[in-house]
Design an enzyme around this catalytic site. Structure first.
Site, PDB file in Angstrom:
ATOM      1  N   GLY A 130       0.960  -1.296  -0.087  1.00 15.78           N
ATOM      2  CA  GLY A 130      -0.024   0.080   0.012  1.00 15.78           C
ATOM      3  C   GLY A 130       0.862   1.230   0.097  1.00 15.78           C
ATOM      4  CB  SER A 131       4.012   2.089   1.888  1.00 11.38           C
ATOM      5  OG  SER A 131       3.502   1.498   3.183  1.00 11.38           O
ATOM      6  CB  THR A 150       5.692  -5.576   4.095  1.00 12.07           C
ATOM      7  OG1 THR A 150       4.538  -6.681   4.587  1.00 12.07           O
ATOM      8  CG2 THR A 150       6.346  -5.945   2.609  1.00 12.07           C
ATOM      9  CB  ILE A 151       6.075  -8.841   8.788  1.00 10.93           C
ATOM     10  CG1 ILE A 151       4.502  -8.607   8.849  1.00 10.93           C
ATOM     11  CG2 ILE A 151       6.755  -8.057   9.862  1.00 10.93           C
ATOM     12  CD1 ILE A 151       3.834  -9.292   9.936  1.00 10.93           C
ATOM     13  CG  ASP A 152       1.997  -8.949   5.218  1.00 10.04           C
ATOM     14  OD1 ASP A 152       2.157  -9.403   6.413  1.00 10.04           O
ATOM     15  OD2 ASP A 152       1.234  -8.132   4.896  1.00 10.04           O
ATOM     16  NE  ARG A 201      -3.519 -30.286  25.729  1.00 16.79           N
ATOM     17  CZ  ARG A 201      -3.511 -29.413  27.073  1.00 16.79           C
ATOM     18  NH1 ARG A 201      -2.741 -28.658  27.310  1.00 16.79           N
ATOM     19  NH2 ARG A 201      -4.498 -29.905  27.885  1.00 16.79           N
ATOM     20  CE  LYS A 244       5.485 -36.689  12.504  1.00 14.18           C
ATOM     21  NZ  LYS A 244       5.591 -35.606  11.830  1.00 14.18           N
TER      22      LYS A 244
HETATM   23  O1  F6P Z   1       1.000  -5.873   6.518  1.00 13.54           O
HETATM   24  C1  F6P Z   1       1.442  -6.107   7.588  1.00 13.54           C
HETATM   25  C2  F6P Z   1       0.180  -6.875   8.608  1.00 13.54           C
HETATM   26  O2  F6P Z   1       0.510  -7.153   9.773  1.00 13.54           O
HETATM   27  C3  F6P Z   1      -0.542  -8.048   8.127  1.00 13.54           C
HETATM   28  O3  F6P Z   1       0.267  -9.076   8.170  1.00 13.54           O
HETATM   29  C4  F6P Z   1      -1.742  -7.685   8.863  1.00 13.54           C
HETATM   30  O4  F6P Z   1      -2.837  -8.496   7.990  1.00 13.54           O
HETATM   31  C5  F6P Z   1      -1.979  -6.411   8.887  1.00 13.54           C
HETATM   32  O5  F6P Z   1      -0.548  -5.862   8.718  1.00 13.54           O
HETATM   33  C6  F6P Z   1      -2.528  -6.140   9.937  1.00 13.54           C
HETATM   34  O6  F6P Z   1      -2.846  -4.669   9.992  1.00 13.54           O
HETATM   35  P1  F6P Z   1      -3.300  -3.772  11.287  1.00 13.54           P
HETATM   36  O7  F6P Z   1      -1.975  -3.632  12.169  1.00 13.54           O
HETATM   37  O8  F6P Z   1      -3.822  -2.648  10.749  1.00 13.54           O
HETATM   38  O9  F6P Z   1      -4.343  -4.646  12.048  1.00 13.54           O
END
Ligand code: F6P
Length: 323
Positions: free
Chosen positions: A104-105, A125-127, A162, A213
């Site tokens: 987005g940025s 981005t962590i994604d 579990r 397991k």
């Molecule tokens: O884009 C980074 C992220 O942490 C995504 O993994 C997650 O879906 C989103 O941002 C969460 O956004 P917010 O911090 O606005 O809840």
């Protein structure tokens, strides 16, 4: 280029501070004036600028998040908001902007670059869903936080026979879940790209149970349709479906706030320094990324609005190794 601004936008990511530090100090080294913009694009619209010295960015390389703050701005998406931003930049004689953030940025970066300002994005981005880079700042740390949780859950799972459903972040991209699942030896990984239905998760857990397991881990990416709550209620209907007793843990924002790993600090440093180099060379409308072990510049129109596909072979590998 004499005056530049730096901002962080979208979800924060570990390593953003290291990138701000690298941008600031390398720009100062080239006799540029550097302004930090508070609260991302919104700060650009509202005129929240602060001149940064080398000391201002001291002691932050090891800190997660972003000391400049971050926000998602609806106003910047309007023409009127962008006009305000342009006025704020012009008042300070700023002709270059570094934008540290994800998908987005970088759409915002593209919009600003279309208005004649020199803009260079830094992939963060962590994604890890941004094209133009093999890996984005913050993702390595987020994988490691998810992995640590998986390791802990496996330990307690083993004590109690579990299975755990672990839900991690990643928005519409399964990269984080795949990498953490692979490194954590997960029995099942379900992602938006390759969603594993609850019935198949049950079969795989049952098979793992019958193979002897003592624990099992199912990693679920947040973007799947059948999330951990839905899966749990499916299993609750028939406890014999899996063999294991089941528990669920949703990691959420925990995966985003950790101190950056060494990898993320170094990546952020490399990309930050090269973003300033790009501005000094007159580049604009590009994102600085890391591809095939090199710093690269990719034109923003090639990447905005698209999501980087995940490597499906890794999912198959995880399935084979879960035996
Ligand atoms: O884009 C980074 C992220 O942490 C995504 O993994 C997650 O879906 C989103 O941002 C969460 O956004 P917010 O911090 O606005 O809840």
């Amino acid at each position: 280029m004499k005056h530049i601004a730096v901002l962080t936008s979208g979800g924060d990511a570990p390593g953003m501070n290291a990138a701000i530090r690298a941008v600031t100090r390398s720009a100062l080294d080239q006799d540029m004036t550097v302004y930090g913009v508070r609260q991302g694009w919104q700060g650009l619209v509202d005129g929240q600028f602060r001149q940064l010295s080398a000391r201002d960015v001291g002691g932050i390389i090891q800190v997660g998040g972003t000391f400049l703050g971050s926000a998602r701005s609806a106003e910047f998406r309007q023409e009127s908001g962008r006009s305000k931003a342009l006025r704020n930049l012009a008042q300070r004689g700023i002709d270059g902007v570094v934008v540290i953030g994800g998908n987005g940025s970088q759409t915002g970066s593209y919009m600003l670059s279309q208005l004649g300002i020199h803009v260079v994005g830094i992939a963060s981005t962590i994604d890890n869903d941004l094209l133009g880079t093999d890996i984005s700042i913050g993702c390595d740390t987020a994988i490691n936080v998810t992995l640590e949780a998986i390791d802990h859950l496996r330990t307690t799972g083993s004590s109690h026979n579990r299975a755990f459903l672990v839900e991690t972040m990643g928005r519409d991209c399964g990269y984080l879940a795949i990498m953490a699942g692979l490194a954590g030896g997960a029995e099942v990984i379900s992602t938006p790209e390759f969603e594993v239905p609850a019935s198949e998760i049950a079969q795989r857990l049952r098979a793992a149970y019958e193979r002897g397991k003592t624990h099992a881990i199912v990693v679920i990416a947040e973007g799947v349709k059948e999330n951990s709550t839905k899966i749990l209620s499916y299993f609750d209907a028939d406890k014999q479906r899996t063999g294991f007793e089941l528990r669920t843990t949703t990691l959420g924002h925990v995966v985003r706030g950790a101190p950056p790993s060494a990898f993320d600090r170094i990546l952020a440093t490399r990309l930050g320094v090269n973003a300033v180099k790009a501005l000094a060379n007159g580049d604009t409308g590009v994102v600085v990324g890391w591809q095939k072990n090199e710093v690269t510049l990719t034109p923003l129109p090639d990447i905005v609005g698209r999501i980087k596909p995940v490597d499906t072979e890794l999912l198959e590998l995880a399935r084979i190794l879960a035996k």
